[in-house]
Scaffold this active site. Structure first.
Site, PDB file in Angstrom:
ATOM      1  N   HIS A  72       0.819  -1.217   0.000  1.00 40.57           N
ATOM      2  CA  HIS A  72       0.000   0.000   0.000  1.00 40.57           C
ATOM      3  C   HIS A  72       0.851   1.264   0.000  1.00 40.57           C
ATOM      4  O   HIS A  72       0.343   2.355  -0.257  1.00 40.57           O
ATOM      5  CB  HIS A  72      -0.984  -0.004   1.180  1.00 40.57           C
ATOM      6  CG  HIS A  72      -0.383   0.260   2.516  1.00 40.57           C
ATOM      7  ND1 HIS A  72      -0.104  -0.734   3.426  1.00 40.57           N
ATOM      8  CD2 HIS A  72      -0.006   1.423   3.132  1.00 40.57           C
ATOM      9  CE1 HIS A  72       0.414  -0.207   4.526  1.00 40.57           C
ATOM     10  NE2 HIS A  72       0.480   1.107   4.370  1.00 40.57           N
ATOM     11  N   ASP A 102       0.166  -7.518   1.330  1.00 40.60           N
ATOM     12  CA  ASP A 102       0.574  -6.135   1.557  1.00 40.60           C
ATOM     13  C   ASP A 102       2.085  -5.997   1.677  1.00 40.60           C
ATOM     14  O   ASP A 102       2.598  -5.274   2.535  1.00 40.60           O
ATOM     15  CB  ASP A 102      -0.109  -5.547   2.794  1.00 40.60           C
ATOM     16  CG  ASP A 102      -0.058  -4.012   2.810  1.00 40.60           C
ATOM     17  OD1 ASP A 102       0.151  -3.424   1.726  1.00 40.60           O
ATOM     18  OD2 ASP A 102      -0.206  -3.415   3.886  1.00 40.60           O
ATOM     19  N   GLY A 177       3.208   6.689   7.672  1.00 36.29           N
ATOM     20  CA  GLY A 177       4.610   6.849   7.277  1.00 36.29           C
ATOM     21  C   GLY A 177       5.505   5.761   7.816  1.00 36.29           C
ATOM     22  O   GLY A 177       6.588   5.518   7.302  1.00 36.29           O
ATOM     23  N   ASN A 178       5.041   5.069   8.871  1.00 37.57           N
ATOM     24  CA  ASN A 178       5.803   3.949   9.426  1.00 37.57           C
ATOM     25  C   ASN A 178       5.686   2.680   8.583  1.00 37.57           C
ATOM     26  O   ASN A 178       6.483   1.752   8.743  1.00 37.57           O
ATOM     27  CB  ASN A 178       5.340   3.604  10.842  1.00 37.57           C
ATOM     28  CG  ASN A 178       6.076   4.364  11.923  1.00 37.57           C
ATOM     29  OD1 ASN A 178       5.467   5.079  12.714  1.00 37.57           O
ATOM     30  ND2 ASN A 178       7.396   4.224  11.973  1.00 37.57           N
ATOM     31  N   SER A 179       4.689   2.609   7.712  1.00 35.63           N
ATOM     32  CA  SER A 179       4.459   1.390   6.944  1.00 35.63           C
ATOM     33  C   SER A 179       5.711   0.959   6.207  1.00 35.63           C
ATOM     34  O   SER A 179       6.360   1.759   5.523  1.00 35.63           O
ATOM     35  CB  SER A 179       3.350   1.604   5.921  1.00 35.63           C
ATOM     36  OG  SER A 179       2.099   1.361   6.479  1.00 35.63           O
ATOM     37  N   LEU A 234      -7.000 -21.242   4.778  1.00 33.65           N
ATOM     38  CA  LEU A 234      -7.728 -22.279   5.499  1.00 33.65           C
ATOM     39  C   LEU A 234      -8.950 -21.735   6.222  1.00 33.65           C
ATOM     40  O   LEU A 234      -9.796 -22.504   6.677  1.00 33.65           O
ATOM     41  CB  LEU A 234      -6.814 -22.969   6.513  1.00 33.65           C
ATOM     42  CG  LEU A 234      -6.000 -24.159   6.000  1.00 33.65           C
ATOM     43  CD1 LEU A 234      -4.921 -23.687   5.044  1.00 33.65           C
ATOM     44  CD2 LEU A 234      -5.366 -24.915   7.148  1.00 33.65           C
TER      45      LEU A 234
END
Length: 328
Positions: A72, A102, A177-179, A234
């Site tokens: 993202h 992601d 911003g930490n992503s 699952l």
């Protein structure tokens, strides 16, 4: 429930888009005076990923300028810019990205970036951790906290196929911003890739999530191999089986993993699994820990029936689960 990914958007330079998953040997806790040295060693491996006017973070995980970040963060972009800890900026190409997990892999046009050390065992709850990245554009920021839990899933993710991406929950402050940045232990080893948080308007206080290092590295290998990731789904969320939980269930063992939740429309429900069951064997492999359960699934392909042995009320049962492909 409102969830936010921890990547800045170009629209507001501080907002976040709506979000779409064995007891490790704990790292020896250094004295507080040692933390600046630990951070200084790790920061050259943590970069800022600039995408237009927005930004996120990334972690160098392999030689040759290869960087892990969140899908993202890069979106549909093919080229981005990475800002290094020394202030320099270099172009980077998006090698491959996967929206379901992601995660994305970048290749910077600078091959001498130092890879961070990774620790692939899940941390125990309570272990001290550091979150490194560029929240709200504050480059090279560090926050501290503990591991609040493991085996978590972002609320609502089960219906999107992400239930088996067991996440690390932390109270280390994670902001837009930490992503894609690093969640590290107090030895400076990356134990997770920061991914999302519950924003304050949900009533949450310091609830953030990171993708475990083992999961992130496995997916990175898939992305580098052929540019795509196919994960088995699952429809079951599992948790570590503690001796206390085992006693409360009269399980007669503390070996295995606890079935915490089952997607009523998923493959595990169709195979007869229920919350409270204890899985002790998958595909012929003995399951003693949460890591063993996750590891056993790495070689499983969607559509491939998988044998499972589990306990219910002290009785041993067997079934076969046919996972579907995790899709969003």
């Amino acid at each position: 429930m409102l969830i936010a990914t921890a990547g800045c958007t170009a629209a507001d330079d501080g907002g976040a888009t709506a979000a779409p998953t064995a007891a490790s040997s704990a790292a020896p806790a250094p004295a507080a005076a040692d933390l600046p040295q630990i951070v200084a060693r790790l920061q050259p491996s943590v970069v800022t990923v600039r995408v237009g006017q927005g930004l996120g973070s990334g972690v160098v995980f392999r030689e040759g300028g290869l960087i892990l970040t969140n899908e993202h963060v890069v979106g549909d972009q093919e080229n981005v810019e990475v800002a290094l800890a020394d202030g320099t900026r270099v172009p980077a190409r998006v090698v491959a990205a996967d929206a379901v997990t992601d995660l994305a892999v970048l290749r910077a046009e600078r091959a001498d970036l130092p890879p961070a050390p990774f620790h692939t065992e899940l941390p125990p709850p309570g272990e001290p951790v550091l979150a490194l990245g560029s929240p709200l554009g504050f480059l090279n920021s560090v926050t501290a906290g503990i591991v609040s839990g493991v085996g978590r899933e972002i609320p609502g993710s089960a219906g999107q196929g992400n239930a088996l991406v067991d996440l690390i929950q932390t109270d280390a402050a994670i902001s837009p911003g930490n992503s894609g940045g690093a969640l590290a232990d107090y030895s400076g080893r990356v134990i997770g890739i920061n991914d999302a948080y519950l924003p304050p308007q949900t009533g949450a206080v310091s609830i953030g999530f990171a993708i475990p290092a083992a999961t992130a590295l496995d997916i990175a290998d898939d992305l580098l191999d052929d540019g795509r990731v196919t994960q088995p789904y699952l429809g079951v969320a599992v948790a570590r089986l503690t001796p206390q939980i085992a006693r409360s269930l009269n399980a007669g063992t503390d070996r295995g993993v606890l079935v915490r939740d089952v997607d009523e429309n998923g493959p595990s429900a169709a195979a007869g699994l229920r919350p409270g069951d204890i899985v002790t064997q998958v595909a012929g492999e003995r399951i003693d820990t949460l890591e063993a359960f996750i590891g056993a699934l790495r070689s499983v392909e969607p559509g491939q029936p998988v044998s499972m042995t589990y306990l219910r009320g002290g009785d041993t049962r067997q079934t076969r689960v046919t996972p579907t492909a995790a899709t969003r």
